[in-house]
Design a protein around this motif. Structure first.
Motif, PDB file in Angstrom:
ATOM      1  N   LEU A   1     -13.998 -79.251  57.450  1.00 39.67           N
ATOM      2  CA  LEU A   1     -14.105 -80.665  57.113  1.00 39.67           C
ATOM      3  C   LEU A   1     -12.745 -81.161  56.637  1.00 39.67           C
ATOM      4  N   MET A   2     -12.313 -82.270  57.192  1.00 43.00           N
ATOM      5  CA  MET A   2     -11.105 -82.947  56.710  1.00 43.00           C
ATOM      6  C   MET A   2     -11.547 -84.275  56.130  1.00 43.00           C
ATOM      7  N   ASP A   3     -11.206 -84.542  54.874  1.00 49.37           N
ATOM      8  CA  ASP A   3     -11.652 -85.754  54.204  1.00 49.37           C
ATOM      9  C   ASP A   3     -10.535 -86.251  53.297  1.00 49.37           C
ATOM     10  N   MET A   4     -10.785 -87.360  52.623  1.00 49.73           N
ATOM     11  CA  MET A   4      -9.820 -87.948  51.701  1.00 49.73           C
ATOM     12  C   MET A   4     -10.464 -88.117  50.329  1.00 49.73           C
ATOM     13  N   PHE A   5      -9.721 -87.768  49.292  1.00 49.30           N
ATOM     14  CA  PHE A   5     -10.172 -87.894  47.911  1.00 49.30           C
ATOM     15  C   PHE A   5      -9.450 -89.073  47.289  1.00 49.30           C
ATOM     16  N   ASN A   6     -10.200 -90.060  46.854  1.00 52.69           N
ATOM     17  CA  ASN A   6      -9.617 -91.295  46.333  1.00 52.69           C
ATOM     18  C   ASN A   6      -9.320 -91.203  44.843  1.00 52.69           C
ATOM     19  N   THR A   7      -8.115 -91.585  44.473  1.00 54.27           N
ATOM     20  CA  THR A   7      -7.749 -91.811  43.084  1.00 54.27           C
ATOM     21  C   THR A   7      -7.229 -93.238  42.985  1.00 54.27           C
ATOM     22  N   ASP A   8      -7.075 -93.741  41.785  1.00 54.23           N
ATOM     23  CA  ASP A   8      -6.593 -95.117  41.622  1.00 54.23           C
ATOM     24  C   ASP A   8      -5.166 -95.290  42.123  1.00 54.23           C
ATOM     25  N   SER A   9      -4.439 -94.176  42.229  1.00 55.74           N
ATOM     26  CA  SER A   9      -3.041 -94.269  42.668  1.00 55.74           C
ATOM     27  C   SER A   9      -2.860 -93.917  44.144  1.00 55.74           C
ATOM     28  N   GLY A  10      -3.961 -93.630  44.859  1.00 56.57           N
ATOM     29  CA  GLY A  10      -3.847 -93.314  46.283  1.00 56.57           C
ATOM     30  C   GLY A  10      -4.899 -92.314  46.712  1.00 56.57           C
ATOM     31  N   VAL A  11      -4.740 -91.801  47.924  1.00 59.92           N
ATOM     32  CA  VAL A  11      -5.697 -90.825  48.459  1.00 59.92           C
ATOM     33  C   VAL A  11      -5.001 -89.486  48.682  1.00 59.92           C
ATOM     34  N   ILE A  12      -5.769 -88.411  48.516  1.00 57.53           N
ATOM     35  CA  ILE A  12      -5.251 -87.053  48.691  1.00 57.53           C
ATOM     36  C   ILE A  12      -6.073 -86.376  49.783  1.00 57.53           C
ATOM     37  N   PRO A  13      -5.425 -85.801  50.807  1.00 59.15           N
ATOM     38  CA  PRO A  13      -6.182 -85.093  51.843  1.00 59.15           C
ATOM     39  C   PRO A  13      -6.913 -83.878  51.265  1.00 59.15           C
ATOM     40  N   VAL A  14      -8.146 -83.688  51.719  1.00 59.14           N
ATOM     41  CA  VAL A  14      -8.953 -82.526  51.343  1.00 59.14           C
ATOM     42  C   VAL A  14      -9.237 -81.727  52.604  1.00 59.14           C
ATOM     43  N   VAL A  15      -8.860 -80.451  52.591  1.00 58.61           N
ATOM     44  CA  VAL A  15      -9.107 -79.558  53.724  1.00 58.61           C
ATOM     45  C   VAL A  15     -10.143 -78.530  53.295  1.00 58.61           C
TER      46      VAL A  15
ATOM     47  N   VAL B   1      -0.012 -78.142  45.806  1.00 59.54           N
ATOM     48  CA  VAL B   1      -1.252 -77.910  46.546  1.00 59.54           C
ATOM     49  C   VAL B   1      -2.287 -77.411  45.537  1.00 59.54           C
ATOM     50  N   LEU B   2      -3.410 -78.114  45.461  1.00 63.74           N
ATOM     51  CA  LEU B   2      -4.471 -77.767  44.525  1.00 63.74           C
ATOM     52  C   LEU B   2      -5.571 -77.016  45.262  1.00 63.74           C
ATOM     53  N   VAL B   3      -5.986 -75.876  44.710  1.00 65.04           N
ATOM     54  CA  VAL B   3      -7.057 -75.066  45.302  1.00 65.04           C
ATOM     55  C   VAL B   3      -8.244 -75.081  44.349  1.00 65.04           C
ATOM     56  N   ILE B   4      -9.393 -75.521  44.850  1.00 64.66           N
ATOM     57  CA  ILE B   4     -10.616 -75.566  44.047  1.00 64.66           C
ATOM     58  C   ILE B   4     -11.792 -75.282  44.972  1.00 64.66           C
ATOM     59  N   HIS B   5     -12.675 -74.384  44.585  1.00 64.37           N
ATOM     60  CA  HIS B   5     -13.739 -73.943  45.489  1.00 64.37           C
ATOM     61  C   HIS B   5     -14.665 -75.081  45.899  1.00 64.37           C
TER      62      HIS B   5
ATOM     63  N   THR C   1       0.036 -88.102  40.206  1.00 64.94           N
ATOM     64  CA  THR C   1       0.657 -86.776  40.206  1.00 64.94           C
ATOM     65  C   THR C   1       1.245 -86.471  41.586  1.00 64.94           C
ATOM     66  N   ASP C   2       1.864 -85.298  41.705  1.00 67.14           N
ATOM     67  CA  ASP C   2       2.504 -84.922  42.971  1.00 67.14           C
ATOM     68  C   ASP C   2       1.609 -84.058  43.850  1.00 67.14           C
ATOM     69  N   VAL C   3       0.281 -84.101  43.641  1.00 71.65           N
ATOM     70  CA  VAL C   3      -0.633 -83.302  44.447  1.00 71.65           C
ATOM     71  C   VAL C   3      -0.664 -83.848  45.871  1.00 71.65           C
TER      72      VAL C   3
ATOM     73  N   LEU D   1     -11.922 -85.380  37.919  1.00 72.92           N
ATOM     74  CA  LEU D   1     -10.772 -84.777  38.591  1.00 72.92           C
ATOM     75  C   LEU D   1      -9.868 -85.862  39.160  1.00 72.92           C
ATOM     76  N   ALA D   2     -10.458 -86.907  39.737  1.00 72.98           N
ATOM     77  CA  ALA D   2      -9.660 -88.007  40.290  1.00 72.98           C
ATOM     78  C   ALA D   2      -8.783 -88.635  39.217  1.00 72.98           C
ATOM     79  N   GLN D   3      -9.322 -88.819  38.032  1.00 73.75           N
ATOM     80  CA  GLN D   3      -8.536 -89.387  36.934  1.00 73.75           C
ATOM     81  C   GLN D   3      -7.375 -88.480  36.561  1.00 73.75           C
ATOM     82  N   ALA D   4      -7.640 -87.163  36.546  1.00 73.47           N
ATOM     83  CA  ALA D   4      -6.580 -86.216  36.171  1.00 73.47           C
ATOM     84  C   ALA D   4      -5.475 -86.160  37.206  1.00 73.47           C
TER      85      ALA D   4
END
Length: 331
Positions: A213-227, A166-170, A199-201, A192-195
């Motif tokens: 807000l619930m959203d999705m963060f796109n990376t080339d390997s998939g999407v990560i939920p953002v809360v 779980v990644l925490v970023i303000h 990964t297992d985030v 950040l998406a490239q990094a």
């Protein structure tokens, strides 16, 4: 199944004195009020405060935060983890909270000399890795992750944790909705998406926007939920008239549960489920007026000209000399 239960809070904006936030809100009373609202949340594993914990960066404000959050977390069997926001000050944060993790020391990882370096940290809770980044830019309001911090992030994520990270970023890595937040978001979210590719985030927890807000963060390997969780000190009204920035007497947080479903012999499972439950409460008049502020388009434009990332910062992809930047006032 193995679950991780998180209470996600943000933007407490505590003061080291009796000063009212925006000249109107008793921040200690607001934080006490919302913690009491979560008393029936049941057992928790982690209480995360994802930045703007302090409004003035004073050690006294962080002491209040540590006391209130620590007592609540202990009553619910949880550990408390803190991340830096744009209003936080690294020296005061480190003095009281270390690196924001249980037992965390104030020293930064290799490549981050000095007390002014970004505050980052890692904890493992119930087999899950909780990783905090520091998107603050000293003296500025927008978010940015420098190359050294992103390299450190890659090095930590190079090895998977038992159940994921779980990644925490303000500053959320997704676009803002309200007028004044345009230009003070995370300005290098693509980096950040490239990094995070491959990964297992499992999820990203953020604050800054002062509304759920619930959203999705796109990376080339998939999407990560953002809360993105509500602000404790106030709630930004996403239905304010066009061009307005309006803060109301609201407060809240989010209950986030990650559940690891093991794979079966039939090949099903082997995934992690995320449940996000936003909780909102109206703050009473004794703590704050019903409308904290309501800025019209002219006021928003004037403030934005001061706090938004400058063209030079956007072009450079990060901080530039203050000779070419706008004045360094925060919102």
């Amino acid at each position: 199944m193995t679950a991780l239960r998180i209470l996600h809070l943000s933007d407490t904006h505590l003061m080291g004195s009796e000063t009212l936030h925006s000249g109107a809100v008793d921040t200690v009373a607001a934080y006490t009020f919302i913690l009491e609202a979560f008393e029936n949340a049941g057992p928790l594993d982690v209480v995360v405060v994802s930045g703007d914990a302090s409004d003035d960066g004073s050690p006294a404000s962080y002491g209040t935060l540590r006391s209130l959050t620590g007592d609540f977390a202990a009553r619910h069997g949880a550990v408390a983890i803190y991340a830096m926001g744009n209003h936080d000050e690294r020296a005061g944060f480190r003095e009281v909270l270390g690196n924001g993790h249980p037992g965390g020391v104030s020293a930064s990882p290799s490549g981050y000399p000095g007390m002014d370096a970004p505050v980052v940290g890692v904890s493992e809770v119930a087999g899950y890795r909780i990783l905090t980044l520091d998107s603050s830019v000293p003296g500025r309001t927008h978010g940015f992750l420098d190359a050294a911090q992103l390299d450190w992030l890659r090095s930590v994520l190079a090895k998977d944790s038992p159940r994921g990270t779980v990644l925490v970023i303000h500053h959320p890595p997704v676009p803002p909705l309200t007028a004044l937040h345009q230009g003070i978001e995370l300005i290098n979210a693509p980096a950040l998406a490239q990094a995070l590719e491959g990964t297992d985030v499992l999820a990203i927890l953020s604050g800054h926007y002062h509304h759920h807000l619930m959203d999705m963060f796109n990376t080339d390997s998939g999407v990560i939920p953002v809360v993105v969780t509500d602000g404790v000190v106030n709630t930004n009204d996403v239905l304010a008239p066009p061009g307005h920035e309006r803060a109301l007497a609201g407060s809240g947080g989010t209950l986030v549960t990650l559940t690891s479903v093991p794979a079966t012999e039939h090949g099903t499972g082997g995934r992690t489920l995320l449940r996000s439950v936003p909780i909102h409460r109206a703050l009473p008049p004794a703590i704050t007026p019903a409308v904290v502020f309501d800025l019209g388009p002219d006021a928003v434009a004037g403030i934005s000209a001061t706090i938004a990332a400058t063209d030079a910062e956007l072009l450079a992809g990060g901080p530039v000399s203050q000779k070419t930047a706008s004045p360094t006032r925060k919102d």
